[in-house]
Design a protein around this motif. Structure first.
Motif, PDB file in Angstrom:
ATOM      1  N   GLY A   1      37.984  45.617  36.887  1.00  0.00           N
ATOM      2  CA  GLY A   1      37.716  44.061  36.492  1.00  0.00           C
ATOM      3  C   GLY A   1      37.469  43.372  37.849  1.00  0.00           C
ATOM      4  O   GLY A   1      36.496  42.453  37.580  1.00  0.00           O
ATOM      5  N   MET A   2      37.880  43.708  38.772  1.00  0.00           N
ATOM      6  CA  MET A   2      37.840  43.267  40.191  1.00  0.00           C
ATOM      7  C   MET A   2      36.225  43.323  40.480  1.00  0.00           C
ATOM      8  O   MET A   2      35.516  42.457  41.173  1.00  0.00           O
ATOM      9  CB  MET A   2      38.379  43.726  41.220  1.00  0.00           C
ATOM     10  N   ALA A   3      35.812  44.718  40.373  1.00  0.00           N
ATOM     11  CA  ALA A   3      34.298  45.080  40.784  1.00  0.00           C
ATOM     12  C   ALA A   3      33.411  44.244  39.855  1.00  0.00           C
ATOM     13  O   ALA A   3      32.327  43.728  40.622  1.00  0.00           O
ATOM     14  CB  ALA A   3      34.148  46.412  40.495  1.00  0.00           C
ATOM     15  N   ARG A   4      33.633  44.181  38.585  1.00  0.00           N
ATOM     16  CA  ARG A   4      32.863  43.345  37.590  1.00  0.00           C
ATOM     17  C   ARG A   4      32.809  41.806  38.275  1.00  0.00           C
ATOM     18  O   ARG A   4      31.849  40.980  38.113  1.00  0.00           O
ATOM     19  CB  ARG A   4      33.231  43.297  36.172  1.00  0.00           C
TER      20      ARG A   4
ATOM     21  N   ILE B   1      33.614  29.571  37.753  1.00  0.00           N
ATOM     22  CA  ILE B   1      34.899  29.348  38.537  1.00  0.00           C
ATOM     23  C   ILE B   1      35.838  30.484  38.150  1.00  0.00           C
ATOM     24  O   ILE B   1      36.363  30.812  39.332  1.00  0.00           O
ATOM     25  CB  ILE B   1      35.413  27.927  38.154  1.00  0.00           C
ATOM     26  N   ARG B   2      35.952  30.991  36.960  1.00  0.00           N
ATOM     27  CA  ARG B   2      36.797  31.856  36.885  1.00  0.00           C
ATOM     28  C   ARG B   2      36.298  33.110  37.681  1.00  0.00           C
ATOM     29  O   ARG B   2      37.323  33.916  38.042  1.00  0.00           O
ATOM     30  CB  ARG B   2      36.940  32.260  35.321  1.00  0.00           C
TER      31      ARG B   2
ATOM     32  N   ASN C   1      38.761  34.970  40.102  1.00  0.00           N
ATOM     33  CA  ASN C   1      39.090  36.325  39.976  1.00  0.00           C
ATOM     34  C   ASN C   1      38.910  37.615  41.127  1.00  0.00           C
ATOM     35  O   ASN C   1      39.565  38.532  41.136  1.00  0.00           O
ATOM     36  CB  ASN C   1      38.593  37.101  38.754  1.00  0.00           C
ATOM     37  N   MET C   2      37.841  37.076  41.766  1.00  0.00           N
ATOM     38  CA  MET C   2      37.699  37.902  42.939  1.00  0.00           C
ATOM     39  C   MET C   2      38.364  37.676  44.355  1.00  0.00           C
ATOM     40  O   MET C   2      38.096  38.124  45.482  1.00  0.00           O
ATOM     41  CB  MET C   2      36.059  38.208  43.333  1.00  0.00           C
ATOM     42  N   THR C   3      39.201  36.578  44.245  1.00  0.00           N
ATOM     43  CA  THR C   3      40.199  36.109  45.432  1.00  0.00           C
ATOM     44  C   THR C   3      41.243  36.956  45.251  1.00  0.00           C
ATOM     45  O   THR C   3      41.934  37.237  44.127  1.00  0.00           O
ATOM     46  CB  THR C   3      40.168  34.940  45.755  1.00  0.00           C
TER      47      THR C   3
END
Ligand SMILES: C[S@@+](CC[C@H](N)C(=O)[O-])C[C@H]1O[C@@H](n2cnc3c(N)ncnc32)[C@H](O)[C@@H]1O
Ligand SMILES: [Zn+2]
Length: 269
Positions: free
Chosen positions: A56-59, A229-230, A234-236
């Motif tokens: 999920g993080m990668a995406r 924004i999401r 999500n990548m932070t």
């Protein structure tokens, strides 16, 4: 000049491409995945996605970065590498993630590019970019590359390992390490937290390399969709440690103007 190509993670000898595998003279063999990357983790090191970032993080990273929101950083890094004045520099993207910065660099100047990450999913996405580069799965504590083989290394938002980085860097090479600046995403934090804090802007400490220069890159970005924004959130690292209330506040945002700010530390030997 040291060859700029992975070595066998088991015995350290040169790897040669034979068909769809990389093989060393001792008979160790590593298959190239269909996307063209290779997994060079040995059994000593746990495979990436348990400890590396999740799928999920990668995406989320790919979705956000590919829209160019952090382009000022990519441009500044290309400028730094160009300023080294090397023809076709050998560039290593340490903890390359899903390969956004690798691709920006490849588009900006001729270079020979390798990238690795502990997360197989990240490496798979990086390889799918179809660059003239080899991506491999490896741990930064044991980078399977010849000593002194990289003219430049990118190290963005990832753990630091001084002995490992000093080993792969050429004697006149430079490592560009990036950490978030004080005000990076401050307005995003303000929207989510009651008491947002500023980043400490601490560049990695090392005695094996010299911090020769620091530069700051700042810009304002205006996100116009809840989706962006999401994806940013999500990548932070905050995505994992925000209360439900904070997440709900975030989900209500439809636009967000925020500062992006990065510190680039240039380390030499
Ligand atoms: C925040 S991401 C940054 C990725 C990329 N540099 C970028 O800026 O898009 C941190 C990356 O470090 C990787 N990582 C964490 N520990 C690692 C290790 N020990 N060896 C190699 N990669 C590691 C993670 O899998 C993740 O892709
Ligand atoms: Zn071997």
């Amino acid at each position: 000049m040291q060859p700029f190509f992975p070595v066998c993670p088991v015995c350290g000898r040169a790897l040669n491409k034979k068909g769809r595998t990389l093989q060393c003279e001792s008979g160790h063999s590593f298959d190239l995945a269909k996307e063209g990357y290779v997994n060079l983790l040995t059994h000593h090191h746990k495979s990436g996605d348990a400890t590396g970032d999740s799928r999920g993080m990668a995406r989320a990273r790919r979705a956000f970065l590919d829209k160019g929101w952090f382009r000022p950083l990519a441009d500044a890094l290309a400028e730094e590498i160009r300023a080294l004045g090397k023809e076709n520099p050998r560039v290593l993207d340490i903890c390359c993630g899903e390969g956004y910065y690798s691709e920006q660099l490849a588009n900006a100047l001729p270079c020979r590019l390798l990238g690795f990450d502990l997360s197989k999913e990240m490496v798979r996405l990086a390889a799918k970019r179809g660059l003239n580069a080899l991506f491999f799965v490896a741990n930064l504590s044991a980078i399977p590359l010849p000593e002194g083989s990289a003219d430049a290394a990118l190290h963005l938002f990832a753990p630091f390992h001084e002995s490992s980085f000093a080993r792969v860097l050429a004697p006149d090479g430079a490592l560009f390490s990036v950490v978030p600046g004080k005000r990076h995403l401050f307005e995003l934090k303000e929207a989510v937290y009651d008491t947002p804090y500023k980043n400490d802007e601490q560049l990695p400490q090392t005695t094996l390399l010299t911090l020769a220069e620091t530069k700051k890159v700042s810009a304002r970005i205006r996100l116009e969709t809840a989706e962006d924004i999401r994806a940013l959130f999500n990548m932070t690292p905050y995505a994992h440690r925000t209360s439900r209330e904070g997440t709900e506040r975030l989900n209500r945002l439809e636009t967000l103007e925020t500062t992006i700010e990065f510190v680039i530390g240039t380390y030499t030997k």
